[in-house]
Design a protein around this motif. Structure first.
Motif, PDB file in Angstrom:
ATOM      1  N   GLY A  20       0.838  -1.200   0.000  1.00  0.00           N
ATOM      2  CA  GLY A  20       0.000   0.000   0.000  1.00  0.00           C
ATOM      3  C   GLY A  20       0.869   1.244   0.000  1.00  0.00           C
TER       4      GLY A  20
ATOM      5  N   VAL B 220      -6.909 -10.257  -2.348  1.00  0.00           N
ATOM      6  CA  VAL B 220      -6.197 -10.952  -3.424  1.00  0.00           C
ATOM      7  C   VAL B 220      -7.120 -12.026  -3.996  1.00  0.00           C
TER       8      VAL B 220
ATOM      9  N   LEU C 177      -3.179  -6.638   5.888  1.00  0.00           N
ATOM     10  CA  LEU C 177      -4.491  -6.211   5.359  1.00  0.00           C
ATOM     11  C   LEU C 177      -4.562  -6.356   3.838  1.00  0.00           C
ATOM     12  N   VAL C 178      -4.043  -7.446   3.325  1.00  0.00           N
ATOM     13  CA  VAL C 178      -3.948  -7.624   1.872  1.00  0.00           C
ATOM     14  C   VAL C 178      -4.660  -8.881   1.378  1.00  0.00           C
TER      15      VAL C 178
ATOM     16  N   VAL D  31       1.319 -10.075  -5.682  1.00  0.00           N
ATOM     17  CA  VAL D  31       1.768 -11.005  -4.637  1.00  0.00           C
ATOM     18  C   VAL D  31       1.539 -12.468  -5.057  1.00  0.00           C
TER      19      VAL D  31
HETATM   20  C1  LIG Z   1      -6.063  -2.464   2.601  1.00  0.00           C
HETATM   21  S1  LIG Z   1      -4.669  -2.212   1.604  1.00  0.00           S
HETATM   22  C2  LIG Z   1      -3.334  -2.581   2.715  1.00  0.00           C
HETATM   23  C3  LIG Z   1      -2.068  -1.865   2.335  1.00  0.00           C
HETATM   24  C4  LIG Z   1      -0.962  -1.845   3.380  1.00  0.00           C
HETATM   25  N1  LIG Z   1      -0.413  -3.156   3.610  1.00  0.00           N
HETATM   26  C5  LIG Z   1      -1.466  -1.253   4.659  1.00  0.00           C
HETATM   27  O1  LIG Z   1      -1.540  -2.000   5.651  1.00  0.00           O
HETATM   28  O2  LIG Z   1      -1.804  -0.073   4.681  1.00  0.00           O
HETATM   29  C6  LIG Z   1      -4.661  -3.594   0.527  1.00  0.00           C
HETATM   30  C7  LIG Z   1      -3.536  -3.514  -0.488  1.00  0.00           C
HETATM   31  O3  LIG Z   1      -3.409  -4.761  -1.151  1.00  0.00           O
HETATM   32  C8  LIG Z   1      -2.972  -4.479  -2.462  1.00  0.00           C
HETATM   33  N2  LIG Z   1      -3.214  -5.664  -3.286  1.00  0.00           N
HETATM   34  C9  LIG Z   1      -4.386  -6.325  -3.473  1.00  0.00           C
HETATM   35  N3  LIG Z   1      -4.194  -7.373  -4.282  1.00  0.00           N
HETATM   36  C10 LIG Z   1      -2.877  -7.395  -4.613  1.00  0.00           C
HETATM   37  C11 LIG Z   1      -2.056  -8.248  -5.416  1.00  0.00           C
HETATM   38  N4  LIG Z   1      -2.561  -9.300  -6.058  1.00  0.00           N
HETATM   39  N5  LIG Z   1      -0.748  -7.971  -5.510  1.00  0.00           N
HETATM   40  C12 LIG Z   1      -0.212  -6.885  -4.873  1.00  0.00           C
HETATM   41  N6  LIG Z   1      -0.929  -6.052  -4.096  1.00  0.00           N
HETATM   42  C13 LIG Z   1      -2.248  -6.289  -3.973  1.00  0.00           C
HETATM   43  C14 LIG Z   1      -3.818  -3.277  -2.853  1.00  0.00           C
HETATM   44  O4  LIG Z   1      -3.313  -2.609  -3.981  1.00  0.00           O
HETATM   45  C15 LIG Z   1      -3.740  -2.461  -1.576  1.00  0.00           C
HETATM   46  O5  LIG Z   1      -2.651  -1.585  -1.567  1.00  0.00           O
END
Ligand SMILES: C[S@@+](CC[C@H](N)C(=O)[O-])C[C@H]1O[C@@H](n2cnc3c(N)ncnc32)[C@H](O)[C@@H]1O
Length: 265
Positions: free
Chosen positions: A46, A114, A109-110, A92
């Motif tokens: 993020g 996904v 939080l990811v 990821v």
């Molecule tokens: C709620 S945010 C959390 C971001 C950060 N880790 C934080 O705690 O603030 C979810 C993040 O997951 C990333 N994301 C979702 N699917 C992803 C993927 N397949 N590969 C990389 N990033 C991904 C989004 O772009 C977003 O930035």
């Protein structure tokens, strides 16, 4: 599409969620553990809440941060000049790193965003040296009272908001035990699960509702398209819900819970 996360820009993300993930980062790392040196990965960085927390560990030699959203990666780069950080756009589910080259891998939080969380967990395991640890956390669906207050009030008044940016059900991995199962399936050992809590402190109603309307997700377009009387009705109902019977606007804090898991490769 490897991500179901709807990004609205780094600033909007910071106001709606980044400020809370920054607070969650410290208890998450306490639970996850940080190696006494070497190279670590922030998978789904993020705008960098966890990456920046990792810079507080001077013994780490390299911190790789990766996110699907290029503008989030750019925001992270603008927030630090720590030479140990390598920030890049990526998925990821297909990590652009050699196998067995990390001493820890984190994902804050990811994984509930996904599309194939199993693939992501397997990738996190692949890049770890044998014996190194991975950890992940997601908000509990039941454990986000300020967000439930917000979304449930909207759904009560504007049911068609479901499917227009308002989550109509819980996301995968947001119930107890689901992260553990994910890590088990991915082949991690020595798995431990816990809950982490922070208080989401809002200064006043405006601080509560505006970042949620205009933060991550697509709800803002729905809200802006509503006729003015319905927008006003929604704002008044949200205000009443926030004030919870108090006459004066002011601060409110909401205890919020995330599930976290760790395991070793
Ligand atoms: C709620 S945010 C959390 C971001 C950060 N880790 C934080 O705690 O603030 C979810 C993040 O997951 C990333 N994301 C979702 N699917 C992803 C993927 N397949 N590969 C990389 N990033 C991904 C989004 O772009 C977003 O930035």
């Amino acid at each position: 599409m490897p991500s179901t996360f709807v990004a609205k820009g780094a600033e909007a993300y910071e106001a709606s969620m980044g400020r809370w993930s920054r607070w969650l980062a410290a208890p998450f790392l306490d639970f996850a553990g940080v190696p006494s040196g070497g190279r670590v990965l922030d998978a789904g960085c993020g705008t960098g809440s966890l990456t920046l927390a990792l810079t507080g560990y001077p013994e780490l030699e390299a911190i790789e941060a990766l996110d699907f959203e290029e503008n989030f990666v750019a925001a992270l780069r603008s927030r630090t000049d720590d030479a140990r950080i390598g920030a890049q756009q990526g998925d990821v589910c297909a990590l652009p790193f050699e196998s067995q080259t990390f001493d820890a891998a984190y994902s804050l939080l990811v994984l509930h965003f996904v599309s194939d969380a199993h693939k992501a967990a397997r990738e996190m395991r692949r890049v770890l040296r044998p014996g190194a640890a991975a950890a992940a956390a997601v908000w509990s669906y039941e454990g986000m009272p300020s967000w439930r207050l917000f979304w449930d009030t909207i759904l009560a008044l504007e049911p068609e908001a479901a499917g227009n940016g308002v989550p109509s059900g819980r996301r995968p991995l947001t119930a107890e035990g689901e992260l553990r199962e994910l890590f088990e399936t991915a082949g991690f050992k020595d798995i431990a699960e816990t809950t982490l809590a922070i208080t989401m402190d809002y200064a006043n109603f405006e601080d509560f509702w505006l970042p949620k309307v205009y933060g991550q997700g697509t709800f803002a377009a729905f809200f802006d398209a509503l006729p003015e009387p319905r927008r006003d009705r929604l704002r008044d109902a949200l205000r009443a819900a926030y004030l919870a019977g108090e006459r004066e606007d002011g601060p409110r804090g909401f205890e919020s819970v995330a599930f976290a898991v760790r395991g070793t490769a």
